[in-house]
Scaffold this motif. Structure first.
Motif, PDB file in Angstrom:
ATOM      1  N   LEU A 199       0.835  -1.221  -0.066  1.00 53.36           N
ATOM      2  CA  LEU A 199       0.046   0.063  -0.111  1.00 53.36           C
ATOM      3  C   LEU A 199       0.799   1.153  -0.045  1.00 53.36           C
ATOM      4  O   LEU A 199       0.770   2.210  -0.707  1.00 53.36           O
ATOM      5  N   HIS A 200       2.057   1.132   0.942  1.00 55.99           N
ATOM      6  CA  HIS A 200       2.832   2.432   0.719  1.00 55.99           C
ATOM      7  C   HIS A 200       3.312   2.617  -0.268  1.00 55.99           C
ATOM      8  O   HIS A 200       3.370   3.674  -0.913  1.00 55.99           O
ATOM      9  N   HIS A 201       3.968   1.542  -0.962  1.00 58.25           N
ATOM     10  CA  HIS A 201       4.439   1.822  -2.175  1.00 58.25           C
ATOM     11  C   HIS A 201       3.586   2.249  -3.597  1.00 58.25           C
ATOM     12  O   HIS A 201       3.997   3.303  -4.477  1.00 58.25           O
ATOM     13  N   GLU A 202       2.371   1.644  -3.321  1.00 55.85           N
ATOM     14  CA  GLU A 202       1.278   2.017  -4.466  1.00 55.85           C
ATOM     15  C   GLU A 202       0.968   3.546  -4.320  1.00 55.85           C
ATOM     16  O   GLU A 202       0.669   4.379  -5.222  1.00 55.85           O
ATOM     17  N   PHE A 203       0.847   3.798  -2.895  1.00 51.71           N
ATOM     18  CA  PHE A 203       0.457   5.407  -2.637  1.00 51.71           C
ATOM     19  C   PHE A 203       1.552   6.315  -3.172  1.00 51.71           C
ATOM     20  O   PHE A 203       1.248   7.304  -3.882  1.00 51.71           O
ATOM     21  N   ASP A 204       2.697   5.878  -3.035  1.00 43.99           N
ATOM     22  CA  ASP A 204       3.804   6.939  -3.368  1.00 43.99           C
ATOM     23  C   ASP A 204       3.976   6.791  -4.828  1.00 43.99           C
ATOM     24  O   ASP A 204       3.930   7.973  -5.541  1.00 43.99           O
ATOM     25  N   GLU A 205       3.647   5.527  -5.605  1.00 44.09           N
ATOM     26  CA  GLU A 205       3.716   5.751  -6.899  1.00 44.09           C
ATOM     27  C   GLU A 205       2.411   6.485  -7.622  1.00 44.09           C
ATOM     28  O   GLU A 205       2.669   7.233  -8.507  1.00 44.09           O
ATOM     29  N   LEU A 206       1.459   6.624  -6.901  1.00 43.16           N
ATOM     30  CA  LEU A 206       0.229   7.267  -7.379  1.00 43.16           C
ATOM     31  C   LEU A 206       0.494   8.590  -7.074  1.00 43.16           C
ATOM     32  O   LEU A 206      -0.035   9.643  -7.985  1.00 43.16           O
ATOM     33  N   VAL A 207       1.064   9.100  -5.989  1.00 41.53           N
ATOM     34  CA  VAL A 207       1.364  10.539  -5.952  1.00 41.53           C
ATOM     35  C   VAL A 207       2.269  11.085  -6.969  1.00 41.53           C
ATOM     36  O   VAL A 207       2.070  12.215  -7.677  1.00 41.53           O
ATOM     37  N   GLU A 208       3.256  10.343  -7.332  1.00 38.69           N
ATOM     38  CA  GLU A 208       4.263  10.747  -8.510  1.00 38.69           C
ATOM     39  C   GLU A 208       3.171  10.926  -9.940  1.00 38.69           C
ATOM     40  O   GLU A 208       3.670  11.635 -10.654  1.00 38.69           O
ATOM     41  N   THR A 209       2.488   9.910 -10.081  1.00 35.80           N
ATOM     42  CA  THR A 209       1.557   9.876 -11.296  1.00 35.80           C
ATOM     43  C   THR A 209       0.937  11.245 -11.424  1.00 35.80           C
ATOM     44  O   THR A 209       0.757  11.688 -12.273  1.00 35.80           O
ATOM     45  N   ILE A 210       0.125  11.861 -10.271  1.00 32.20           N
ATOM     46  CA  ILE A 210      -0.457  12.634 -10.152  1.00 32.20           C
ATOM     47  C   ILE A 210       0.221  14.002 -10.547  1.00 32.20           C
ATOM     48  O   ILE A 210      -0.027  14.945 -11.027  1.00 32.20           O
ATOM     49  N   ARG A 211       1.381  13.906  -9.936  1.00 31.05           N
ATOM     50  CA  ARG A 211       2.513  15.222 -10.142  1.00 31.05           C
ATOM     51  C   ARG A 211       2.824  15.281 -11.348  1.00 31.05           C
ATOM     52  O   ARG A 211       3.282  16.614 -11.865  1.00 31.05           O
ATOM     53  N   GLN A 212       2.724  14.363 -12.235  1.00 32.66           N
ATOM     54  CA  GLN A 212       3.067  14.368 -13.780  1.00 32.66           C
ATOM     55  C   GLN A 212       1.969  14.889 -14.624  1.00 32.66           C
ATOM     56  O   GLN A 212       2.093  15.476 -15.533  1.00 32.66           O
ATOM     57  N   GLN A 213       0.775  15.179 -13.949  1.00 38.30           N
ATOM     58  CA  GLN A 213      -0.507  15.780 -14.590  1.00 38.30           C
ATOM     59  C   GLN A 213      -0.173  17.254 -14.763  1.00 38.30           C
ATOM     60  O   GLN A 213       0.335  17.838 -13.911  1.00 38.30           O
ATOM     61  N   HIS A 214      -0.693  17.836 -15.919  1.00 36.67           N
ATOM     62  CA  HIS A 214      -0.622  19.355 -15.840  1.00 36.67           C
ATOM     63  C   HIS A 214      -1.142  20.102 -14.715  1.00 36.67           C
ATOM     64  O   HIS A 214      -2.561  19.888 -14.645  1.00 36.67           O
ATOM     65  N   GLY A 215      -0.682  20.914 -14.075  1.00 39.57           N
ATOM     66  CA  GLY A 215      -1.062  21.778 -12.955  1.00 39.57           C
ATOM     67  C   GLY A 215      -1.335  21.144 -11.489  1.00 39.57           C
ATOM     68  O   GLY A 215      -1.621  21.794 -10.618  1.00 39.57           O
ATOM     69  N   PHE A 216      -0.454  19.880 -11.661  1.00 42.10           N
ATOM     70  CA  PHE A 216      -0.355  19.206 -10.302  1.00 42.10           C
ATOM     71  C   PHE A 216       0.870  18.888  -9.842  1.00 42.10           C
ATOM     72  O   PHE A 216       1.332  18.030  -8.978  1.00 42.10           O
ATOM     73  N   SER A 217       1.905  19.538 -10.454  1.00 40.61           N
ATOM     74  CA  SER A 217       3.283  19.304  -9.761  1.00 40.61           C
ATOM     75  C   SER A 217       3.861  19.439  -8.617  1.00 40.61           C
ATOM     76  O   SER A 217       4.607  19.014  -8.217  1.00 40.61           O
ATOM     77  N   ASP A 218       2.765  20.240  -7.874  1.00 39.39           N
ATOM     78  CA  ASP A 218       3.161  20.384  -6.195  1.00 39.39           C
ATOM     79  C   ASP A 218       2.200  19.871  -5.498  1.00 39.39           C
ATOM     80  O   ASP A 218       1.996  20.139  -4.228  1.00 39.39           O
ATOM     81  N   PHE A 219       1.524  18.520  -5.991  1.00 41.48           N
ATOM     82  CA  PHE A 219       0.657  17.939  -5.151  1.00 41.48           C
ATOM     83  C   PHE A 219       1.427  17.388  -3.960  1.00 41.48           C
ATOM     84  O   PHE A 219       2.352  16.746  -4.116  1.00 41.48           O
ATOM     85  N   LEU A 220       0.771  17.538  -2.815  1.00 46.89           N
ATOM     86  CA  LEU A 220       1.405  17.068  -1.442  1.00 46.89           C
ATOM     87  C   LEU A 220       2.611  17.498  -1.153  1.00 46.89           C
ATOM     88  O   LEU A 220       3.333  16.907  -0.275  1.00 46.89           O
ATOM     89  N   LEU A 221       3.348  18.270  -1.856  1.00 48.35           N
ATOM     90  CA  LEU A 221       4.501  19.076  -1.565  1.00 48.35           C
ATOM     91  C   LEU A 221       4.465  20.201  -0.420  1.00 48.35           C
ATOM     92  O   LEU A 221       3.222  20.575  -0.194  1.00 48.35           O
ATOM     93  N   PRO A 222       5.512  20.379   0.387  1.00 48.27           N
ATOM     94  CA  PRO A 222       5.535  21.312   1.398  1.00 48.27           C
ATOM     95  C   PRO A 222       4.912  22.865   0.772  1.00 48.27           C
ATOM     96  O   PRO A 222       5.162  23.112  -0.448  1.00 48.27           O
ATOM     97  N   ALA A 223       4.208  23.677   1.730  1.00 45.92           N
ATOM     98  CA  ALA A 223       3.696  24.908   1.518  1.00 45.92           C
ATOM     99  C   ALA A 223       4.648  25.531   0.636  1.00 45.92           C
ATOM    100  O   ALA A 223       5.682  25.807   1.341  1.00 45.92           O
TER     101      ALA A 223
END
Length: 823
Positions: A375-399
């Protein structure tokens, strides 16, 4: 079989620090040694010798007679108490600050004998030649730690240190560069050499310690936690040599690695144990950065990164997804599913290593552990996929800096940071992030006061005799210079009150900055309460999170309020005013436009959690309890609290973000308290947990509260909400009105203790700040404020009912504990 039992119990000891497990491991190993002729493989006997030697050393370490100063002793180790003492010597701390080992010297003597036997049974070509010598180095370090703190033993610890280094050098000689054990040996060697250099004042040894730290950091295969300790150690040594730039960089590196050392797949118990051992690291890094002329925004970013690590992991899986749902609904849906699975309670996982766990049920099933890891690895991979989408490069990154300044749109955010290097206020405003030095706030004083406040958990000791000098000290060293800097130097002439959000760090989180001031003075300008409205936040990130999804004033129709009165709680004192409190606020709640969630006050935890899901307001009038050993087990006391408590852990696991949660009013004791100073950076208390669960605002208490005064505070808060509506600024305003009113009524019936301060006698504020601080310092010392003694024992936080208070002197500070966290 005995070998498996011994190993399992040693593992349980490492997780629980329950010495019963360690004793079983030693007894089983001794039984095996008495039957050594039965060992068919010679190496097994050597392994047993080394393992038993380590366990004997741990038994000899025992429980420390007294905790050392937390500046670094609490910071650097999550494994071995000996490393704590090494770090004190790295810092040049006095020998009296180290632990005092109360075990038997016979244990460390036998440990040395066993380890030498293991080495003598093999030769230099053996695969374990390096490993056994590494164990020998550890044994010598344990012996040195015991002998240096036990002069009654009349044993030479200097020679033990020299022999430890010799054994470690042999181990390093035979360990290849890519061996993960190499970094661990280097870490131990740094401590030994630093302790020797303290004795000899040899700059060559100090330089060698620096080089060994660098070598350890170059070990790519080393565990992240070892890298963190090595980076922190190197940073500390460099700062001690006045190399502020690289020293601060090393501390920053250690902080950046903290979240990686707490993977989501690990249990909360494991995360808490690890983070306790690094208490204060982020504050030191931020101070060092400011000392090296780094920008305040940079220092703040590091501070945010290293505090609230567990809450950050939680928020990652509970973040607002409105934009993602609109742009990528499939990814958003998958994110929600994985997030809920990661945050779901795993009773096996969380309770596996409790002190009273049975061995046969203590090990995690392999399939369950693998499921969590996947689950941990799958979540991290999903977050990276989301960050690759246009407009979501800072998803879950520090403010970002811009996002943090945007959070100050309704008023400045003040982060008060203190460490052994310096103290500062980092001030976030709408257009800038600045900092001011707080030269009169000293870390040792803050920690001493925080420990004192924990020790004085009884309501009876929260008197004007204790609090008067404390609130004046807070005013002089922190609150007044900050408010003056912000331009809030007088009470507002109209009702347009400025609003300040306070984010205290370290021991400051135990202190009531909102109540700081010269309350004995006739002038109303010399208190925080008379200049600004105060709110708190555990971090900038948590404040941003609480503001996601603004509540509209006209969106309250057909919403519910859950009102709970616990006048009687099993095995707790009665709270006769709890019923009166609910009766007082119920008509006000109805006038606001809310319906009552239940005809009768729900009593059980499950009933409360179920009704919370459909309620915009939760008001709980009852007992609260803070857990010192595990803050996530702090709880509100329901009817079934003894076997099914409403804990911090359960509140965090409730998925309330999809509904509009406005206010959790916790009219209970110690809902904002953290009884374990080492967990302060994580802000694991009931108030913060309600925010993480989805409530925009939470009202709670730092310590015990007066039962009758709770009624009046609640009435005034809800009266303000009735008049101004359910909008963000009104909650803090209502509490501000309430505590000013309570303060006025309390002060009208009391006078200051004539022996408490020279300031009252003169009735004139001293113009010389140095004289004022000197006077207050003497007062604080008189009351034992700077005492090193503290208490980590759990104490119930029980509100005081009216009859009991009638037997006490009238107290003028009953208003102090009430605090607001929120948007």
């Amino acid at each position: 079989m005995n070998l498996n039992i011994a190993t399992a119990n040693s593992f349980l000891f490492s997780r629980t620090q329950n010495f019963d497990y360690l004793q079983i491991a030693i007894e089983k190993a001794e039984e095996l040694l008495s039957q050594q002729s039965r060992f068919e493989v010679p190496d097994q006997l050597g392994y047993l010798h080394c393992n038993l030697a380590r366990w004997l050393c741990l038994r000899a370490d025992g429980n420390p007679v007294s905790d050392s100063d937390p500046f670094f002793s609490n910071l650097m180790t999550d494994q071995d108490p000996v490393f704590t003492d090494q770090m004190l010597w790295v810092l040049g701390e006095s020998r009296s600050s180290t632990r005092r080992y109360k075990g038997s010297e016979a244990d460390v003597d036998r440990a040395l004998y066993l380890t030498n036997n293991a080495i003598e049974s093999i030769n230099s070509g053996h695969p374990e030649w390096a490993g056994f010598h590494a164990t020998l180095g550890k044994v010598y370090m344990h012996r040195a730690a015991m002998f240096m703190t036990r002069p009654d033993l009349d044993r030479n610890f200097h020679s033990e240190l020299d022999l430890a280094v010799q054994a470690q050098e042999v181990a390093l000689q035979f360990l290849p560069p890519n061996n993960p054990t190499r970094a661990s040996v280097l870490e131990q060697m740094v401590g030994a050499i630093s302790m020797i250099s303290d004795r000899t004042n040899d700059p060559v040894l100090k330089k060698k310690a620096v080089e060994l730290c660098r070598q350890g950091l170059d070990c790519a295969q080393a565990r992240i936690r070892i890298h963190i300790r090595l980076a922190a150690t190197l940073g500390t040594i460099l700062l001690g040599s006045h190399d502020y730039v690289e020293g601060s960089e090393m501390l920053e590196k250690a902080v950046q690695l903290l979240p990686k050392a707490c993977p989501r797949s690990s249990s909360s118990d494991d995360k808490q144990k690890f983070l306790k051992s690094h208490f204060g690291l982020a504050s030191m890094a931020a101070s060092a950065l400011l000392n090296s002329s780094a920008s305040p925004s940079h220092a703040l970013g590091v501070l945010e990164r290293g505090r609230g690590v567990m809450a950050g992991l939680f928020l990652d899986a509970r973040t607002g997804l409105d934009d993602l749902k609109r742009a990528h609904p499939v990814l958003a849906s998958k994110f929600e599913v994985l997030g809920e699975q990661l945050n779901a309670d795993s009773k096996t996982n969380e309770k596996a290593f409790r002190p009273h766990a049975e061995p046969e049920v203590s090990e995690l099933g392999t399939s369950q552990m693998n499921f969590k890891i996947n689950l941990h690895h799958e979540f991290d991979e999903l977050v990276e996929t989301i960050r690759q989408q246009h407009g979501f490069s800072d998803f879950l990154l520090p403010a970002t800096t811009a996002q943090m300044m945007e959070a100050a749109v309704d008023g400045p955010i003040v982060v008060i940071n203190t460490s052994g290097y310096r103290s500062d206020a980092i001030i976030i405003e709408r257009t800038q992030i600045t900092s001011i030095r707080l030269p009169n706030m000293h870390w040792v004083q803050v920690q001493g006061i925080a420990r004192r406040m924990q020790h004085l958990a009884s309501f009876d000791y929260r008197s004007s005799r204790e609090l008067t000098p404390l609130l004046e000290w807070l005013w002089l060293v922190a609150a007044r210079p900050i408010l003056d800097h912000l331009g809030f130097s007088h009470s507002p002439k109209d009702d347009n009150w400025p609003h300040v959000w306070w984010i205290p760090t370290g021991g400051l989180a135990h202190l009531p900055i909102h109540a700081a001031g010269m309350h004995s003075k006739t002038s109303s300008d010399e208190t925080v309460l008379d200049r600004v409205i105060s709110s708190y936040a555990s971090s900038v990130r948590s404040l941003i999170h609480s503001r996601q999804g603004a509540v509209q004033k006209d969106s309250i129709n057909d919403q519910q309020a859950l009102l709970i009165s616990m006048a009687e709680t099993p095995h707790q004192s009665s709270l006769p005013f709890a019923v009166a409190e609910i009766r007082t606020i119920e008509p006000l709640v109805r006038d606001i436009g809310l319906t009552i969630a239940s005809d009768k006050s729900p009593g059980s935890t499950d009933e409360v959690l179920n009704l919370m899901k459909t309620s915009r307001i939760l008001h709980f009038a009852g007992h609260g309890m803070s857990d010192a050993q595990d803050p996530s087990e702090s709880c509100l006391l329901t009817t079934d609290w003894e076997y099914n408590p409403l804990t911090v852990r359960k509140l965090r696991q409730e998925g309330l973000q999809d509904t509009s949660k406005f206010l959790a009013y916790l009219s209970s004791c110690s809902t904002g308290a953290i009884k374990n100073l080492k967990m302060t950076d994580e802000s694991t208390h009931l108030i913060n947990s309600c925010q993480l669960a989805g409530f925009r605002h939470v009202i709670g208490a730092l310590w015990e509260v007066s039962d009758p005064h709770c009624v009046e505070v609640a009435r005034l808060v809800y009266q303000t909400l009735k008049e101004d509506g359910l909008v963000d600024m009104v909650v803090a305003k209502g509490l501000h009105i309430a505590i000013r009113s309570i303060r006025k009524s309390c002060q009208s019936g009391s006078s200051r203790n004539p022996t408490s301060s020279k300031i009252e006698e003169d009735n004139v504020m001293e113009t010389n700040l140095e004289n004022e601080l000197e006077e207050l310092t003497r007062e604080l010392e008189t009351f034992g404020i700077f005492s090193r003694e503290g208490s980590d024992e759990q104490r119930d936080a029980v509100p005081i009912n009216a009859p009991r208070r009638q037997q006490e002197h009238f107290d003028s500070f009953l208003w102090v504990p009430y605090v607001h966290y929120g948007a």
